[in-house]
Design a protein around this motif. Structure first.
Motif, PDB file in Angstrom:
ATOM      1  N   MET A  36     -14.959 -22.924 -19.376  1.00  0.00           N
ATOM      2  CA  MET A  36     -13.941 -22.039 -18.741  1.00  0.00           C
ATOM      3  C   MET A  36     -12.542 -22.213 -19.357  1.00  0.00           C
ATOM      4  SD  MET A  36     -14.771 -20.589 -16.108  1.00  0.00           S
ATOM      5  CE  MET A  36     -16.128 -20.438 -15.061  1.00  0.00           C
ATOM      6  N   LEU A  37     -12.401 -23.418 -20.355  1.00  0.00           N
ATOM      7  CA  LEU A  37     -11.369 -23.349 -21.332  1.00  0.00           C
ATOM      8  C   LEU A  37     -11.442 -22.580 -22.169  1.00  0.00           C
ATOM      9  CD1 LEU A  37      -8.796 -24.852 -22.362  1.00  0.00           C
ATOM     10  CD2 LEU A  37     -10.472 -26.418 -23.451  1.00  0.00           C
ATOM     11  N   ARG A  38     -12.652 -22.089 -22.931  1.00  0.00           N
ATOM     12  CA  ARG A  38     -12.641 -21.040 -23.865  1.00  0.00           C
ATOM     13  C   ARG A  38     -12.736 -19.695 -23.255  1.00  0.00           C
ATOM     14  NH1 ARG A  38     -17.329 -24.652 -25.138  1.00  0.00           N
ATOM     15  NH2 ARG A  38     -18.683 -23.320 -24.005  1.00  0.00           N
ATOM     16  N   ARG A  39     -12.900 -19.508 -21.944  1.00  0.00           N
ATOM     17  CA  ARG A  39     -12.581 -18.399 -21.420  1.00  0.00           C
ATOM     18  C   ARG A  39     -11.088 -18.085 -21.251  1.00  0.00           C
ATOM     19  NH1 ARG A  39     -11.167 -16.463 -16.675  1.00  0.00           N
ATOM     20  NH2 ARG A  39     -10.851 -18.284 -15.863  1.00  0.00           N
ATOM     21  N   GLN A  40     -10.316 -19.185 -20.642  1.00  0.00           N
ATOM     22  CA  GLN A  40      -8.908 -18.976 -20.700  1.00  0.00           C
ATOM     23  C   GLN A  40      -8.288 -18.603 -22.029  1.00  0.00           C
ATOM     24  OE1 GLN A  40      -8.014 -22.746 -18.779  1.00  0.00           O
ATOM     25  NE2 GLN A  40      -8.582 -22.024 -16.643  1.00  0.00           N
ATOM     26  N   GLN A  41      -8.905 -19.479 -22.951  1.00  0.00           N
ATOM     27  CA  GLN A  41      -8.304 -19.220 -24.292  1.00  0.00           C
ATOM     28  C   GLN A  41      -8.519 -17.594 -24.710  1.00  0.00           C
ATOM     29  OE1 GLN A  41     -10.103 -22.168 -26.638  1.00  0.00           O
ATOM     30  NE2 GLN A  41      -8.620 -23.696 -26.189  1.00  0.00           N
ATOM     31  N   ALA A  42      -9.677 -17.088 -24.614  1.00  0.00           N
ATOM     32  CA  ALA A  42     -10.008 -15.901 -25.026  1.00  0.00           C
ATOM     33  C   ALA A  42      -9.002 -14.817 -24.249  1.00  0.00           C
ATOM     34  CB  ALA A  42     -11.584 -15.466 -24.775  1.00  0.00           C
ATOM     35  N   ASP A  43      -8.883 -15.275 -22.886  1.00  0.00           N
ATOM     36  CA  ASP A  43      -8.127 -14.240 -22.081  1.00  0.00           C
ATOM     37  C   ASP A  43      -6.519 -14.481 -22.464  1.00  0.00           C
ATOM     38  OD1 ASP A  43      -9.894 -13.712 -20.327  1.00  0.00           O
ATOM     39  OD2 ASP A  43      -9.647 -15.080 -18.933  1.00  0.00           O
ATOM     40  N   ALA A  44      -6.017 -15.371 -23.055  1.00  0.00           N
ATOM     41  CA  ALA A  44      -4.702 -15.406 -23.664  1.00  0.00           C
ATOM     42  C   ALA A  44      -4.796 -14.650 -24.907  1.00  0.00           C
ATOM     43  CB  ALA A  44      -4.494 -16.850 -23.884  1.00  0.00           C
ATOM     44  N   VAL A  45      -5.587 -14.915 -25.847  1.00  0.00           N
ATOM     45  CA  VAL A  45      -5.645 -14.042 -26.898  1.00  0.00           C
ATOM     46  C   VAL A  45      -5.627 -12.535 -26.724  1.00  0.00           C
ATOM     47  CG1 VAL A  45      -6.837 -13.560 -28.905  1.00  0.00           C
ATOM     48  CG2 VAL A  45      -6.674 -15.778 -28.422  1.00  0.00           C
ATOM     49  N   ILE A  46      -6.476 -12.030 -25.740  1.00  0.00           N
ATOM     50  CA  ILE A  46      -6.400 -10.754 -25.347  1.00  0.00           C
ATOM     51  C   ILE A  46      -5.270  -9.803 -24.747  1.00  0.00           C
ATOM     52  CG2 ILE A  46      -7.470  -8.872 -23.772  1.00  0.00           C
ATOM     53  CD1 ILE A  46     -10.122 -10.696 -23.916  1.00  0.00           C
ATOM     54  N   ALA A  47      -4.650 -10.930 -23.982  1.00  0.00           N
ATOM     55  CA  ALA A  47      -3.430 -10.761 -23.459  1.00  0.00           C
ATOM     56  C   ALA A  47      -2.204 -10.505 -24.432  1.00  0.00           C
ATOM     57  CB  ALA A  47      -2.821 -11.647 -22.227  1.00  0.00           C
ATOM     58  N   ALA A  48      -2.218 -11.578 -25.451  1.00  0.00           N
ATOM     59  CA  ALA A  48      -1.166 -11.276 -26.464  1.00  0.00           C
ATOM     60  C   ALA A  48      -1.480 -10.266 -27.180  1.00  0.00           C
ATOM     61  CB  ALA A  48      -1.437 -12.567 -27.432  1.00  0.00           C
ATOM     62  N   ARG A  49      -2.914  -9.963 -27.742  1.00  0.00           N
ATOM     63  CA  ARG A  49      -2.988  -8.719 -28.562  1.00  0.00           C
ATOM     64  C   ARG A  49      -2.609  -7.382 -27.744  1.00  0.00           C
ATOM     65  NH1 ARG A  49      -3.494  -9.402 -33.801  1.00  0.00           N
ATOM     66  NH2 ARG A  49      -5.163 -11.027 -34.447  1.00  0.00           N
ATOM     67  N   LYS A  50      -2.819  -7.321 -26.592  1.00  0.00           N
ATOM     68  CA  LYS A  50      -2.530  -6.255 -25.790  1.00  0.00           C
ATOM     69  C   LYS A  50      -1.133  -6.133 -25.654  1.00  0.00           C
ATOM     70  CE  LYS A  50      -3.120  -4.089 -21.212  1.00  0.00           C
ATOM     71  NZ  LYS A  50      -3.712  -4.264 -19.882  1.00  0.00           N
ATOM     72  N   LYS A  51      -0.390  -7.175 -25.955  1.00  0.00           N
ATOM     73  CA  LYS A  51       1.266  -7.121 -25.658  1.00  0.00           C
ATOM     74  C   LYS A  51       1.555  -6.558 -27.120  1.00  0.00           C
ATOM     75  CE  LYS A  51       5.375  -9.437 -24.067  1.00  0.00           C
ATOM     76  NZ  LYS A  51       5.763 -10.733 -23.549  1.00  0.00           N
ATOM     77  N   VAL A  52       1.016  -7.039 -28.040  1.00  0.00           N
ATOM     78  CA  VAL A  52       1.383  -6.429 -29.525  1.00  0.00           C
ATOM     79  C   VAL A  52       1.323  -5.096 -29.606  1.00  0.00           C
ATOM     80  CG1 VAL A  52       1.050  -7.025 -31.937  1.00  0.00           C
ATOM     81  CG2 VAL A  52       1.151  -9.078 -30.466  1.00  0.00           C
TER      82      VAL A  52
END
Length: 290
Positions: A218-234
């Motif tokens: 679940m920690l890896r999933r949360q990290q992946a979600d954070a990366v996707i959200a950051a990429r989307k914003k960029v």
């Protein structure tokens, strides 16, 4: 099951009754002296002591936010809540009970959330006795009853919601809707403890985590979600910047670009703005179309 209801008991001022006990101690002695003879005096002393000791059984002290449930021959006779020294008939039984606020921090409980993920959860509850008759007569041990119902209520509320929101839907989650979950827990516990005359004033989660067996995933999933959200914003920001740049160049007449050159410029700008590394510039020493 018949529901008990608290009612007021007939108690007497203990300080006035102290004077009555003192009179019961002295009066038989005075009667013995008046009747004459040493034997009458001794009988008066013994009778006075027995009567005073018997009446003393009825004394009890009520502290602030404390009550005494009075029973006589197994029958409920009411509850005394008045503070200070009180007195009831000696053959009545007094069961003192605290009506102060109690604070309980529950143990960690492992449950499955709405999506079946195993999680660990704990809560803090502030409760108090509102109806002393129900607390004493309608449940066997009201304190143990509270502990068991807190765990049961925590399991019920925890299973209603997911730990976290994995979708785009705006739904109630245990991690993101702490106030909503706390209110649901308080309502759930009040419904469960109503039979015992217990009121829950506050309830809230104090511990919330994935169970150890899935915590890493679940920690890896949360990290992946954070990366996707950051990429989307960029990307969204980069698109806006490129659009503004092209509009500015066209509006001010700085340079005229055909569709091919416009597409190339968009591609280059997007690479520069969205790349993880710094872009290496290439200087064009010729014309724009070479």
């Amino acid at each position: 099951m018949a529901v008990s209801r608290e009612s007021g008991a007939t108690g007497y001022n203990g300080y006035i009754m102290l004077l009555v006990v003192l009179a019961a101690l002295i009066l038989p002695q005075l009667i013995g002296i008046a009747m004459g003879g040493k034997g009458y005096f001794v009988i008066g002393v013994i009778a006075g002591l027995i009567l005073a000791l018997f009446l003393s059984i009825g004394f009890f002290m009520i502290q602030p936010n404390q009550a005494a449930v009075i029973t006589m021959f197994g029958e409920y006779r009411g509850t005394v809540r008045k503070e200070g020294l009180q007195w009831v008939w000696p053959w009545m039984l007094k069961n003192k009970i605290s009506v102060r606020a109690h604070n309980i921090h529950s143990d960690k409980v492992k449950i499955n959330d709405l999506r079946g993920n195993p999680i660990e959860i704990a809560c803090n509850v502030v409760w108090r006795v509102s109806d002393t008759a129900q607390a004493v007569f309608d449940v066997d041990d009201y304190k143990e009853f509270v502990n068991i119902q807190i765990e049961a209520g925590l399991r019920t509320v925890g299973a209603r919601h997911p730990y976290d929101d994995m979708s785009d839907e705006d739904e109630t989650t245990l991690r993101g809707s702490a106030e909503v979950v706390a209110n649901e827990l308080r309502v759930e516990l009040n419904e469960r403890l109503l039979v015992a005359g217990i009121v829950v004033d506050e309830a809230g989660l104090t511990h919330l985590a994935y169970a150890p067996e899935i915590a890493g995933a679940m920690l890896r999933r949360q990290q992946a979600d954070a990366v996707i959200a950051a990429r989307k914003k960029v990307v969204i920001g980069a698109v806006g910047m490129v659009e503004d740049a092209l509009d500015k160049l066209s509006r001010d007449g700085i340079v005229e670009l055909d569709d091919e050159r416009r597409a190339a410029m968009v591609s280059n700008l997007m690479i520069v703005l969205c790349g993880d590394r710094e872009a290496q510039p290439v200087v064009n020493a010729g014309t724009l179309y070479q």
